[in-house]
Design a protein around this motif. Structure first.
Motif, PDB file in Angstrom:
ATOM      1  N   SER A 119      -7.490   4.765   7.663  1.00  0.00           N
ATOM      2  CA  SER A 119      -8.277   3.647   8.183  1.00  0.00           C
ATOM      3  C   SER A 119      -8.978   4.023   9.486  1.00  0.00           C
ATOM      4  O   SER A 119     -10.160   3.717   9.679  1.00  0.00           O
TER       5      SER A 119
ATOM      6  N   HIS B  50      -6.778  -5.785  -6.462  1.00  0.00           N
ATOM      7  CA  HIS B  50      -7.740  -4.877  -5.848  1.00  0.00           C
ATOM      8  C   HIS B  50      -7.876  -3.621  -6.703  1.00  0.00           C
ATOM      9  O   HIS B  50      -6.944  -3.245  -7.422  1.00  0.00           O
TER      10      HIS B  50
ATOM     11  N   LEU C 171     -11.990   1.705   4.781  1.00  0.00           N
ATOM     12  CA  LEU C 171     -12.637   2.625   3.846  1.00  0.00           C
ATOM     13  C   LEU C 171     -13.817   1.937   3.179  1.00  0.00           C
ATOM     14  O   LEU C 171     -14.897   2.530   3.024  1.00  0.00           O
TER      15      LEU C 171
ATOM     16  N   SER D  99       0.831  -1.211   0.000  1.00  0.00           N
ATOM     17  CA  SER D  99       0.000   0.000   0.000  1.00  0.00           C
ATOM     18  C   SER D  99       0.860   1.253   0.000  1.00  0.00           C
ATOM     19  O   SER D  99       0.613   2.202  -0.758  1.00  0.00           O
TER      20      SER D  99
ATOM     21  N   SER E 241     -11.843   6.450   8.900  1.00  0.00           N
ATOM     22  CA  SER E 241     -12.952   5.746   8.231  1.00  0.00           C
ATOM     23  C   SER E 241     -13.807   4.999   9.244  1.00  0.00           C
ATOM     24  O   SER E 241     -15.044   5.075   9.211  1.00  0.00           O
TER      25      SER E 241
ATOM     26  N   ARG F  63      -4.607  -0.809   4.815  1.00  0.00           N
ATOM     27  CA  ARG F  63      -5.278  -1.445   3.696  1.00  0.00           C
ATOM     28  C   ARG F  63      -6.641  -0.788   3.499  1.00  0.00           C
ATOM     29  O   ARG F  63      -7.067   0.045   4.299  1.00  0.00           O
ATOM     30  N   MET F  64      -7.343  -1.216   2.470  1.00  0.00           N
ATOM     31  CA  MET F  64      -8.569  -0.537   2.052  1.00  0.00           C
ATOM     32  C   MET F  64      -9.829  -1.000   2.769  1.00  0.00           C
ATOM     33  O   MET F  64     -10.919  -0.484   2.527  1.00  0.00           O
ATOM     34  N   TYR F  65      -9.712  -1.944   3.687  1.00  0.00           N
ATOM     35  CA  TYR F  65     -10.901  -2.568   4.260  1.00  0.00           C
ATOM     36  C   TYR F  65     -11.761  -1.585   5.065  1.00  0.00           C
ATOM     37  O   TYR F  65     -12.990  -1.624   4.986  1.00  0.00           O
TER      38      TYR F  65
ATOM     39  N   THR G 198     -13.178   0.484  -4.436  1.00  0.00           N
ATOM     40  CA  THR G 198     -12.347   0.255  -3.250  1.00  0.00           C
ATOM     41  C   THR G 198     -11.956  -1.198  -3.095  1.00  0.00           C
ATOM     42  O   THR G 198     -10.821  -1.524  -2.750  1.00  0.00           O
ATOM     43  N   HIS G 199     -12.905  -2.111  -3.348  1.00  0.00           N
ATOM     44  CA  HIS G 199     -12.652  -3.544  -3.152  1.00  0.00           C
ATOM     45  C   HIS G 199     -13.684  -4.324  -3.953  1.00  0.00           C
ATOM     46  O   HIS G 199     -14.807  -3.847  -4.165  1.00  0.00           O
TER      47      HIS G 199
ATOM     48  N   TYR H 174      -8.404   3.415  -2.789  1.00  0.00           N
ATOM     49  CA  TYR H 174      -7.673   3.568  -1.532  1.00  0.00           C
ATOM     50  C   TYR H 174      -6.253   4.059  -1.776  1.00  0.00           C
ATOM     51  O   TYR H 174      -5.747   4.928  -1.048  1.00  0.00           O
ATOM     52  N   TYR H 175      -5.603   3.536  -2.817  1.00  0.00           N
ATOM     53  CA  TYR H 175      -4.232   3.951  -3.120  1.00  0.00           C
ATOM     54  C   TYR H 175      -4.192   5.414  -3.554  1.00  0.00           C
ATOM     55  O   TYR H 175      -3.239   6.134  -3.246  1.00  0.00           O
TER      56      TYR H 175
END
Length: 507
Positions: free
Chosen positions: A91, A65, A140, A45, A94, A136-138, A178-179, A69-70
């Motif tokens: 994170s 992914h 968000l 990331s 969020s 990580r994007m989780y 995002t995912h 997020y990046y």
């Protein structure tokens, strides 16, 4: 004192209690995030975020992914010079905002009790603190997925203002960017709402038209990434590192929201206890009430949660490559928590609800203590201190285990790193995230033929495989030092060997 004044005082007390829960909860989940440790996914990331927007898009197209997020991490990084703690705030903030939704939205739509329970569970289920500082994007995705669910419900309840349609469509699009579990949430919720509008088109004709317009805009804006997604599916189908086990995968899924850093058995008992409590309330309390209660707000989130798990399992079996990973379920956690909240809020026994909340709080407290101990373990920085003291400006870094080696690349980006991809993982394009600091090689021979000087070997576990390969190629290899470091953070182990090559290998 009039009854209206008493009601107002009581309401104000509940509001102040709700705000207090949000403040204390935000502090609680913040306790473990002020550290600079990294594991592999987090290092990825950080390094991909250091690239330009166009490069993130191109490199991300070869990852597994989407890239929203990046992009956000890139903006925060430019402002904060990629300070790791500052990056973790994406994170943390969020998740805090998810808890705030209990006050600003859930409370207004479903009442004080439901709103305050929602905020409480967001902050005090063990899963939240565990991922509050995850790079990580989780988190968000959880925020965007929760917003999507809230505004889908408002549209269903005839609150069909232009603002609500815009927020619905925007959150749907952003969670898909995002995912891919977010893409599934967006797809399912849009489909449910579309079917509902079609069935009621005679009375909801205008809403149906606005929904279709919103859906078309969503698809048009996601289309550039949709083609990339299809390419990623083909890439993933050729092999992925995640595996399914039984009963291991089932236990991970059941435990996801409840275990945190608790022992697996304790987390499982906690999860089963909550499930049994919800069943008890639904079967013996809600169904027996004379006044019929609309259970769709609880049933639909649970069906979406279970449905996405089954879809992911089905795709995994069809592709013979697993995309069902427990931590991906964090994208769905907001909906999952609301389902629990809605049912618990219908329990009129305040003592039972209090006991439920106390059990949640105790489990979360012990989990967070374990997390704090892990994240601030004094062993976490020993390998970095060692490298700081021993690595030289012209040293190169070599590793065949990217899981441990890439983390060192992130910390020591000024030294040239080489990932020896001896198993041909087909990750060269995705690992351009680490460029230019890291290059991929497929044979040590090529490196040895032209190199004289010091090499820092980084391996995971207590291994010396790389050193043995080099010694077979070059009899002038001199080992300067070798140290094995065990960390508390993710329980990673780093074997670091500093060697010196006195002559290059002739062809």
């Amino acid at each position: 004192m009039k009854n209206t004044e008493l009601v107002k005082i009581k309401t104000n007390k509940i509001k102040y209690a709700h705000i207090a829960i949000i403040v204390l909860g935000a502090i609680f989940i913040s306790l473990s995030v002020f550290h600079s440790n990294l594991w592999f996914d987090e290092s990825y990331s950080v390094d991909i975020a250091k690239h330009s927007f166009s490069e993130i898009w191109t490199i991300g197209a070869n990852d597994v992914h989407p890239i929203l997020y990046y992009f956000i991490l890139h903006i925060v990084g430019l402002i904060t010079n990629f300070n790791l703690i500052a990056l973790r705030m994406v994170s943390l903030i969020s998740l805090i905002l998810v808890g705030v939704l209990g006050y600003t939205h859930i409370r207004k739509d479903f009442g004080e009790k439901t709103g305050i329970l929602f905020s409480f569970l967001v902050f005090f289920l063990p899963v939240t603190a565990e991922y509050a500082g995850e790079l990580r994007m989780y988190s968000l995705g959880m925020l965007l997925g929760t917003i999507l669910g809230i505004y889908a419900y408002r549209l269903y309840k005839r609150k069909e203002s232009t603002k609500n349609f815009i927020i619905f469509g925007l959150s749907s699009l952003l969670v898909a960017y995002t995912h891919y579990y977010g893409l599934m949430i967006a797809g399912i919720i849009n489909l449910i709402l579309f079917i509902y509008y079609i069935k009621n088109r005679k009375t909801r004709g205008k809403a149906l038209r606005n929904f279709i317009i919103t859906a078309i805009i969503q698809v048009a804006l996601y289309l550039p990434w949709l083609f990339i997604f299809l390419g990623q599916l083909q890439s993933v189908s050729k092999g992925f590192w995640i595996t399914l086990t039984f009963p291991g995968t089932l236990i991970e899924i059941l435990n996801m929201q409840f275990v945190g850093t608790l022992p697996t058995t304790i987390g499982l008992i906690f999860a089963i206890a909550v499930i049994l409590y919800l069943i008890y309330i639904y079967v013996f309390k809600i169904r027996k009430q004379k006044e019929k209660i609309d259970m769709k707000p609880a049933v639909i989130p649970f069906l979406i949660y279970v449905g996405i798990i089954l879809i992911a399992l089905g795709i995994s079996l069809c592709m013979q490559s697993v995309i069902l990973l427990y931590r991906y379920l964090l994208i769905l956690t907001g909906l999952f928590i609301f389902g629990i909240t809605y049912i618990v809020s219908k329990d009129n026994n305040k003592y039972r609800v209090a006991i439920f909340c106390i059990i949640v709080l105790i489990c979360s407290l012990f989990s967070n203590i374990g997390l704090i101990n892990e994240n601030y373990d004094t062993r976490n920085n020993t390998f970095l201190s060692y490298l700081d003291q021993n690595i030289k400006q012209d040293d190169i870094i070599l590793y065949s285990d990217a899981i441990s080696g890439a983390v060192v690349t992130t910390y020591f980006g000024d030294n040239q790193s080489y990932f020896y991809d001896k198993n041909h993982w087909n990750v060269e394009e995705a690992y351009k995230a680490y460029a230019p600091s890291m290059k991929i090689i497929y044979s040590i021979d090529d490196l040895m033929q032209n190199y004289k000087g010091r090499i820092v070997l980084v391996e995971g576990g207590d291994s010396s495989g790389l050193l043995e390969e080099i010694e077979k190629l070059n009899d002038s290899c001199n080992t300067i030092s070798r140290e094995v470091f065990e960390t508390g953070y993710k329980e990673n182990t780093y074997t670091i060997e500093i060697i010196e090559i006195n002559k290059s290998v002739e062809k």
